[in-house]
Design an enzyme around this catalytic site. Structure first.
Site, PDB file in Angstrom:
ATOM      1  N   GLU A 215      21.714  61.852 -24.513  1.00 25.90           N
ATOM      2  CA  GLU A 215      21.693  62.861 -25.656  1.00 25.90           C
ATOM      3  C   GLU A 215      21.574  64.063 -25.000  1.00 25.90           C
ATOM      4  O   GLU A 215      20.690  64.182 -24.048  1.00 25.90           O
ATOM      5  CB  GLU A 215      20.705  62.625 -26.518  1.00 25.90           C
ATOM      6  CG  GLU A 215      20.841  60.971 -27.378  1.00 25.90           C
ATOM      7  CD  GLU A 215      19.644  61.026 -28.360  1.00 25.90           C
ATOM      8  OE1 GLU A 215      19.662  61.533 -29.700  1.00 25.90           O
ATOM      9  OE2 GLU A 215      18.502  60.346 -28.061  1.00 25.90           O
ATOM     10  N   HIS A 239      18.594  50.167 -30.448  1.00 23.12           N
ATOM     11  CA  HIS A 239      20.410  50.578 -30.260  1.00 23.12           C
ATOM     12  C   HIS A 239      20.927  49.952 -29.055  1.00 23.12           C
ATOM     13  O   HIS A 239      21.930  49.434 -29.003  1.00 23.12           O
ATOM     14  CB  HIS A 239      20.133  51.932 -30.094  1.00 23.12           C
ATOM     15  CG  HIS A 239      19.846  52.756 -31.277  1.00 23.12           C
ATOM     16  ND1 HIS A 239      19.688  52.371 -32.826  1.00 23.12           N
ATOM     17  CD2 HIS A 239      19.324  54.191 -31.391  1.00 23.12           C
ATOM     18  CE1 HIS A 239      19.006  53.309 -33.531  1.00 23.12           C
ATOM     19  NE2 HIS A 239      18.719  54.354 -32.813  1.00 23.12           N
TER      20      HIS A 239
HETATM   21  C1  BG6 Z   1      17.274  57.399 -33.505  1.00 26.56           C
HETATM   22  C2  BG6 Z   1      16.210  57.949 -32.513  1.00 26.56           C
HETATM   23  O1  BG6 Z   1      17.273  56.370 -33.830  1.00 26.56           O
HETATM   24  O2  BG6 Z   1      18.666  57.622 -32.738  1.00 26.56           O
HETATM   25  C3  BG6 Z   1      16.629  59.489 -32.052  1.00 26.56           C
HETATM   26  O3  BG6 Z   1      14.981  57.949 -33.012  1.00 26.56           O
HETATM   27  C4  BG6 Z   1      18.055  59.478 -31.733  1.00 26.56           C
HETATM   28  O4  BG6 Z   1      15.595  59.639 -31.014  1.00 26.56           O
HETATM   29  C5  BG6 Z   1      19.006  59.202 -32.374  1.00 26.56           C
HETATM   30  O5  BG6 Z   1      18.173  60.839 -31.088  1.00 26.56           O
HETATM   31  C6  BG6 Z   1      20.546  58.943 -31.993  1.00 26.56           C
HETATM   32  O6  BG6 Z   1      21.303  58.582 -32.925  1.00 26.56           O
HETATM   33  P1  BG6 Z   1      22.682  59.242 -32.729  1.00 26.56           P
HETATM   34  O7  BG6 Z   1      23.267  58.549 -33.941  1.00 26.56           O
HETATM   35  O8  BG6 Z   1      22.753  60.749 -32.913  1.00 26.56           O
HETATM   36  O9  BG6 Z   1      23.341  58.772 -31.529  1.00 26.56           O
END
Ligand code: BG6
Length: 486
Positions: A215, A239
């Site tokens: 990220e 995840h």
């Molecule tokens: C969330 C986390 O579950 O997923 C966050 O708590 C993270 O910290 C996010 O930024 C990322 O999700 P995506 O869909 O933006 O990849």
């Protein structure tokens, strides 16, 4: 335009209705489904929160939340959508007449009643008890739990036991929004609808697997939560382990929830635990320092926190994971995730073994790679060797067979929450985690965290805007491998 099958009428109560998740994800997701004709005009969407808002103020909040959707739609039917919205200001931690009021708002025609707990997990049990007391834990109730479900195995067990005392397991939907992402679902199709992959989907042909969720954002106003969590609890426990499970699981007997969950749990149970002796060599934890992301200065993690106490929380983690079963023995799965990295990029990269017999120059013997790109630029690329045209000898070129979603489909991709919300209404549990799955994931994560403590694992540093600390590269370098950075 894609045709969407309407779901039966339902009522949804969003606890934490004025909160971040509700505004960023849930209300816009419901609005998009409404625009696509999936939500019946008789549905109720009830926001519940402490703030003393009027219904009109809640509608105004919803409008701001749906700003970007409203900017894109031709016929928005906003007034029709707002007719579905209600708001109740109440303290959900205390019992009292508000719960009867809430009950009175729900339609009693046997339709699903979805109770979405978009609150801190600390009050999940209070809310469930109150729902039980007022008789809303019926067979048509669906209880939705957001992550994090606990902060370790013991707290996850306590939450699961507390909510399980009021709601049956088949009524509980534990969300991991990664499972609602288009390409994550495509992984299931790719693996199980293409006969040519199964014979090579194991240690016989695969050298290793890399799962990256990078990220470029930092804490986004969630410093308090994040500093108590860190990358392992926030991203790996859920995840990344879910992505690993879908990549590594055996073909399920069917796509029914029970069959898929059984296979995922087997993978979680086969993960090799770390010990204080092995953890240093197989993992890296780090925190970001100041740096540049897309030319913009980014403050360090420490500066972003408002506290004076020195934080030891990891914002990056890289792990070498072993799955102890016949299919994957000796095939490392390298996992990494981090905040404030160079770009936002999530992918699963399967690296195949090199050809067994060297017909070509050593430099040309690059192995095949299958890359599933989750975001952005969703799609799949299979890298292969071909001959470069021309009479200049046998020159090899490494090029991808490219299946880009954007080039092949012109539809808008629904946000993961849109699909998951509709699945909840349909009663389809396949994309939600079972109690056993959540607990198996915590059991392994607890061992990782305890091993770090016991071994005194150092917290490395990486500059914001980079791909993580050098120790992450070394983790693979020691095995003669490197991270796939495309
Ligand atoms: C969330 C986390 O579950 O997923 C966050 O708590 C993270 O910290 C996010 O930024 C990322 O999700 P995506 O869909 O933006 O990849």
């Amino acid at each position: 335009m894609a045709e969407f099958i309407p779901v039966d009428p339902f009522d949804i109560v969003i606890f934490g209705g004025t909160g971040d998740l509700s505004k960023r994800k849930l209300i816009p997701a419901l609005f998009h489904r409404f625009l696509d004709g999936q939500i019946d005009p008789s549905c109720r969407i009830i926001g519940v929160a402490r703030s003393e808002l009027t219904r009109d103020e809640f509608i105004a909040l919803a409008k701001t939340a749906c700003e970007s959707a409203l900017a894109q739609c031709k016929e928005c039917r906003w007034d029709d959508f707002t007719a579905l919205l209600e708001y109740i200001a109440m303290d959900v931690t205390s019992t009292g007449p508000s719960w009867d009021k809430l009950k009175g708002y729900l339609t009693n025609d046997g339709r699903p009643h979805v109770f979405y707990l978009a609150t801190t997990p600390l009050i999940y049990i209070d809310i469930c008890n109150a729902l039980g007391e007022v008789g809303l834990n019926t067979s048509n109730a669906r209880l939705v739990l957001e992550k994090p479900i606990g902060t370790d195995l013991a707290s996850a067990k306590a939450i699961n036991a507390g909510v399980g005392a009021v709601f049956e397991e088949k009524s509980i939907y534990r969300i991991d929004h990664y499972l609602g992402k288009e390409t994550v679902q495509n992984l299931i199709v790719l693996r199980f609808a293409n006969a040519l992959l199964e014979p090579v989907w194991s240690r016989t042909a695969i050298d290793h697997v890399q799962i990256t969720v990078a990220e470029n954002l930092g804490l986004e106003g969630r410093a308090d939560y994040y500093d108590r969590s860190g990358a392992v609890r926030d991203m790996v426990q859920n995840h990344l382990l879910q992505l690993l499970c879908l990549t590594a699981m055996e073909p399920p007997n069917s796509l029914d929830a029970d069959d898929v969950r059984i296979e995922k749990i087997k993978v979680l149970k086969a993960l090799k635990p770390y010990t204080a002796e092995t953890v240093g060599h197989n993992t890296t934890r780090a925190q970001y320092a100041a740096g540049l992301i897309k030319g913009e200065k980014v403050a360090s993690y420490k500066e972003t926190l408002s506290s004076d106490v020195e934080s030891k929380t990891e914002t990056f983690v890289a792990l070498k994971v072993k799955i102890q079963n016949g299919r994957w023995a000796d095939v490392p799965f390298y996992l990494r995730t981090g905040k404030s990295m160079g770009d936002r990029r999530s992918s699963i990269m399967i690296q195949f073994k090199p050809t067994p017999h060297p017909l070509f120059d050593k430099a040309d013997r690059v192995p095949n790679r299958l890359v599933m790109r989750l975001q952005p630029d969703e799609g799949m690329r299979l890298f292969m060797q071909i001959k470069e045209p021309g009479p200049g000898g046998m020159r090899l070129k490494y090029l991808p067979l490219d299946l880009s979603y954007a080039e092949n489909f012109t539809v808008r991709y629904p946000d993961a929450y849109e699909r998951l919300l509709m699945d909840i209404v349909r009663g389809n549990l396949a994309l939600f985690m079972s109690r056993d799955e959540v607990e198996a994931a915590w059991r392994w994560v607890d061992q990782l965290l305890a091993s770090w403590d016991e071994a005194g694992q150092p917290l490395e540093t990486y500059a914001a805007g980079t791909q993580g600390p050098s120790q992450s590269a070394m983790l693979l370098d020691r095995d003669g491998r490197e991270w796939w950075e495309q």
